[in-house]
Design an enzyme around this catalytic site. Sequence first.
Site, mmCIF file in Angstrom:
data_model
loop_
_atom_site.group_PDB
_atom_site.id
_atom_site.type_symbol
_atom_site.label_atom_id
_atom_site.label_comp_id
_atom_site.label_asym_id
_atom_site.label_seq_id
_atom_site.Cartn_x
_atom_site.Cartn_y
_atom_site.Cartn_z
ATOM 1 N N HIS A 278 -3.725 -5.124 0.213
ATOM 2 C CA HIS A 278 -3.213 -5.595 1.502
ATOM 3 C C HIS A 278 -3.231 -7.122 1.521
ATOM 4 O O HIS A 278 -4.282 -7.726 1.702
ATOM 5 C CB HIS A 278 -4.067 -5.046 2.647
ATOM 6 N N CYS B 255 0.837 -1.203 0.000
ATOM 7 C CA CYS B 255 0.000 0.000 0.000
ATOM 8 C C CYS B 255 0.873 1.254 0.000
ATOM 9 O O CYS B 255 1.569 1.507 -0.978
ATOM 10 C CB CYS B 255 -0.986 -0.050 1.169
ATOM 11 N N GLU C 122 -2.250 -9.143 3.757
ATOM 12 C CA GLU C 122 -2.639 -9.657 5.072
ATOM 13 C C GLU C 122 -4.148 -9.612 5.295
ATOM 14 O O GLU C 122 -4.662 -10.289 6.190
ATOM 15 C CB GLU C 122 -1.913 -8.862 6.179
#
Length: 154
Positions: free
Chosen positions: A146, A48, A148
Amino acid sequence: SNNAEEIKAADKVIFPGVGEASSAMKMLKKSGLDTLIPTLKQPVLGICLGMQLMCLHSEEGDTDGLAIFQTKVKRFSNSVKVPQMGWNVIKDLKSDLFKGIKENEYMYLVHSFYAEHCNETIAATDYEINYASALQHENFYGVQFHPEKSGKEG
């Protein structure tokens, strides 16, 4: 970590990003990481804002980046909901970074700024326009999404 020796000794480096570009760049400069990061030889993954800071320049805070990726970061127009928040697909995958990930796989994104396409684009996403959702230059990788928060595929 912002410890240069620890970072240099790492097998891989994750350059995360949540926040605002000019503030984050000031912190990198204060710690000396702005000069260290571009010299790293191990795999580096910017996520990001981390990816955006590896670009030449960001409109966010009129901020010069680390110039690892030869592209600029622009703000989405007000003709779409900003920030782009939620699931969107990545496509035109061009790197082993995406080994085992199918075209048009959904990833989770939260951002108001995007990287323009360049020779280092390895994935694209459509939101108002088609933009670079992943970049690669040598051992440096950047993803706008993202990982994660993107489930198994992330």
